[in-house]
Write a protein that holds these residues in place. Structure first.
Motif, PDB file in Angstrom:
ATOM      1  N   LEU A  11      73.292 -14.022  25.754  1.00  0.00           N
ATOM      2  CA  LEU A  11      74.044 -12.765  25.707  1.00  0.00           C
ATOM      3  C   LEU A  11      75.275 -12.931  24.823  1.00  0.00           C
ATOM      4  O   LEU A  11      76.424 -12.975  25.281  1.00  0.00           O
ATOM      5  N   ARG A  12      75.007 -12.986  23.520  1.00  0.00           N
ATOM      6  CA  ARG A  12      76.044 -13.091  22.508  1.00  0.00           C
ATOM      7  C   ARG A  12      75.723 -12.134  21.383  1.00  0.00           C
ATOM      8  O   ARG A  12      74.579 -12.021  20.946  1.00  0.00           O
ATOM      9  N   GLY A  13      76.736 -11.422  20.905  1.00  0.00           N
ATOM     10  CA  GLY A  13      76.546 -10.548  19.765  1.00  0.00           C
ATOM     11  C   GLY A  13      76.541 -11.337  18.474  1.00  0.00           C
ATOM     12  O   GLY A  13      76.781 -12.551  18.460  1.00  0.00           O
ATOM     13  N   ARG A  14      76.270 -10.630  17.377  1.00  0.00           N
ATOM     14  CA  ARG A  14      76.174 -11.309  16.083  1.00  0.00           C
ATOM     15  C   ARG A  14      77.489 -11.947  15.665  1.00  0.00           C
ATOM     16  O   ARG A  14      77.508 -12.938  14.919  1.00  0.00           O
ATOM     17  N   GLY A  15      78.612 -11.431  16.172  1.00  0.00           N
ATOM     18  CA  GLY A  15      79.913 -12.017  15.858  1.00  0.00           C
ATOM     19  C   GLY A  15      80.342 -13.074  16.848  1.00  0.00           C
ATOM     20  O   GLY A  15      81.494 -13.532  16.800  1.00  0.00           O
ATOM     21  N   GLY A  16      79.442 -13.470  17.743  1.00  0.00           N
ATOM     22  CA  GLY A  16      79.768 -14.477  18.745  1.00  0.00           C
ATOM     23  C   GLY A  16      80.441 -13.916  19.983  1.00  0.00           C
ATOM     24  O   GLY A  16      80.810 -14.663  20.892  1.00  0.00           O
ATOM     25  N   GLU A  17      80.597 -12.593  20.042  1.00  0.00           N
ATOM     26  CA  GLU A  17      81.285 -11.964  21.164  1.00  0.00           C
ATOM     27  C   GLU A  17      80.372 -11.902  22.396  1.00  0.00           C
ATOM     28  O   GLU A  17      79.151 -11.872  22.273  1.00  0.00           O
ATOM     29  N   PRO A  18      80.956 -11.885  23.611  1.00  0.00           N
ATOM     30  CA  PRO A  18      80.139 -11.832  24.827  1.00  0.00           C
ATOM     31  C   PRO A  18      79.474 -10.472  24.997  1.00  0.00           C
ATOM     32  O   PRO A  18      79.947  -9.463  24.463  1.00  0.00           O
ATOM     33  N   PRO A 109      95.950  -0.612  26.626  1.00  0.00           N
ATOM     34  CA  PRO A 109      95.823  -0.863  28.065  1.00  0.00           C
ATOM     35  C   PRO A 109      94.695  -0.080  28.736  1.00  0.00           C
ATOM     36  O   PRO A 109      94.218  -0.476  29.793  1.00  0.00           O
ATOM     37  N   ASP A 110      94.271   1.014  28.121  1.00  0.00           N
ATOM     38  CA  ASP A 110      93.173   1.799  28.690  1.00  0.00           C
ATOM     39  C   ASP A 110      91.799   1.226  28.354  1.00  0.00           C
ATOM     40  O   ASP A 110      90.803   1.596  28.995  1.00  0.00           O
ATOM     41  N   LEU A 111      91.755   0.353  27.361  1.00  0.00           N
ATOM     42  CA  LEU A 111      90.448  -0.125  26.914  1.00  0.00           C
ATOM     43  C   LEU A 111      90.377  -1.637  26.697  1.00  0.00           C
ATOM     44  O   LEU A 111      89.341  -2.131  26.249  1.00  0.00           O
ATOM     45  N   ASP A 112      91.417  -2.382  27.039  1.00  0.00           N
ATOM     46  CA  ASP A 112      91.344  -3.818  26.817  1.00  0.00           C
ATOM     47  C   ASP A 112      90.245  -4.477  27.662  1.00  0.00           C
ATOM     48  O   ASP A 112      89.756  -5.555  27.341  1.00  0.00           O
ATOM     49  N   TRP A 113      89.814  -3.800  28.737  1.00  0.00           N
ATOM     50  CA  TRP A 113      88.752  -4.328  29.601  1.00  0.00           C
ATOM     51  C   TRP A 113      87.412  -4.462  28.880  1.00  0.00           C
ATOM     52  O   TRP A 113      86.555  -5.257  29.306  1.00  0.00           O
ATOM     53  N   VAL A 114      87.200  -3.713  27.804  1.00  0.00           N
ATOM     54  CA  VAL A 114      85.898  -3.742  27.136  1.00  0.00           C
ATOM     55  C   VAL A 114      85.612  -5.094  26.501  1.00  0.00           C
ATOM     56  O   VAL A 114      84.452  -5.441  26.253  1.00  0.00           O
ATOM     57  N   ARG A 115      86.659  -5.878  26.256  1.00  0.00           N
ATOM     58  CA  ARG A 115      86.489  -7.128  25.523  1.00  0.00           C
ATOM     59  C   ARG A 115      85.693  -8.176  26.298  1.00  0.00           C
ATOM     60  O   ARG A 115      85.282  -9.194  25.744  1.00  0.00           O
ATOM     61  N   SER A 116      85.416  -7.908  27.577  1.00  0.00           N
ATOM     62  CA  SER A 116      84.573  -8.824  28.345  1.00  0.00           C
ATOM     63  C   SER A 116      83.093  -8.630  28.052  1.00  0.00           C
ATOM     64  O   SER A 116      82.250  -9.351  28.580  1.00  0.00           O
TER      65      SER A 116
END
Length: 298
Positions: A11-18, A109-116
């Motif tokens: 479960l990794r994107g093409r940029g290495g992101e989760p 602060p409303d969307l920093d949660w998406v980075r997980s």
């Protein structure tokens, strides 16, 4: 008993992101239309996929050990397994790079949660399937959408062992008459649109899969979608999201009131667009995730 088959996907994107698997499976309502079925309690996706020589197989996608998804099925050989695993990667959009979007969300602060790992829009194996399903969502209740897509799948889709059916191929939808769309699907005004669309794709005069070409500018893709039978502004905006083109916000009778509830007051379209302008090509995705965070418990 048929031999069980399984494969793992990182479960990794093409940029290495989760990649958050459950957020992907629950990314939008169309993800739960037949032949796909999302089990909220088990947090799994089950779908039936057609492949070579007029066959189909049903697979299930679920979480495995941390950072991996498990694909399971029965009666699937090695070669077919590789094909199905690639299709699963496509459905989960693991080839996309959302690292730029996550960077833009870092100070919000409303969307920093998406980075997980949130933000991938589950897609169908083909653009054709997504267009048909999207047309079936227009100007009707959700129960009508489910009825229409279920009728298409159960009557025209290739049957897999176990009795489930894949989404019909364009040729199968083109071969049936208007009476099928009127009486069995009960598609209403959409019937002639669906038959025309299927016929043009089956004959090769319409290349929907070409809309995935990253070299095409958003305006051209939107224009091509608007030119499709039954694909108006709403359907075009929805399809742009499913094609991974996130610059435009879906502003409709559901998103505007939901934004007002979350924001604490009503806002005009231009005000909403300004709020997400910082996300540039990801503005529509940021807007959608802002609205749907409560679909999945943190």
């Amino acid at each position: 008993m048929a031999k069980r088959w399984s494969a793992k996907l990182e479960l990794r994107g093409r940029g290495g992101e989760p990649v958050d698997l459950w957020r992907t499976l629950a990314s939008h309502g169309v993800a739960d239309l037949p032949p796909q079925a999302v089990d909220e309690e088990a947090r799994t996706l089950e779908t039936t996929l057609p492949f070579s020589r007029g066959r189909a197989r049903t697979i299930r996608i679920r979480a495995a050990r941390k950072g991996f998804a498990l694909i399971e099925g029965e009666g699937i050989g090695a070669a077919d397994g590789r094909s199905l695993a690639e299709t699963a990667r496509h459905i989960l959009r693991l080839d996309a790079d959302l690292s730029g979007f996550y960077a833009a969300a870092r100070d919000d602060p409303d969307l920093d949660w998406v980075r997980s790992g949130a933000g991938r829009m589950l897609r169908s194996p083909t653009v054709f399937e997504d267009v048909v399903k999207t047309i079936c969502t227009t100007n009707c209740t959700w129960s009508a959408t489910v009825r229409m897509t279920t009728a298409l799948v159960e009557n025209l889709g290739v049957e897999a062992p176990g009795g489930r059916h894949a989404f019909p191929l364009p040729a199968a939808m083109a071969e049936v008459g208007d009476d099928f769309y009127r009486d069995s699907v009960r598609a209403g005004y959409r019937g002639p649109y669906l038959r025309t669309l299927s016929t043009e794709v089956a004959e090769g005069s319409l290349d929907l899969e070409g809309l995935t070409d990253p070299e095409l500018p958003d305006d051209e893709v939107a224009a091509r979608l608007l030119a499709l039978p039954g694909c108006g502004p709403y359907a075009t905006a929805h399809m742009m999201m499913l094609l991974g083109r996130y610059s435009r916000l879906i502003l409709d009778s559901w998103t505007r009131p939901k934004y007002a509830r979350l924001n604490g007051r009503k806002a005009g379209d231009r005000t909403i667009e300004r709020r997400f302008r910082r996300y540039r090509e990801y503005a529509g995705l940021a807007f959608w995730l802002y609205l749907t965070r409560d679909w999945v418990e943190d």
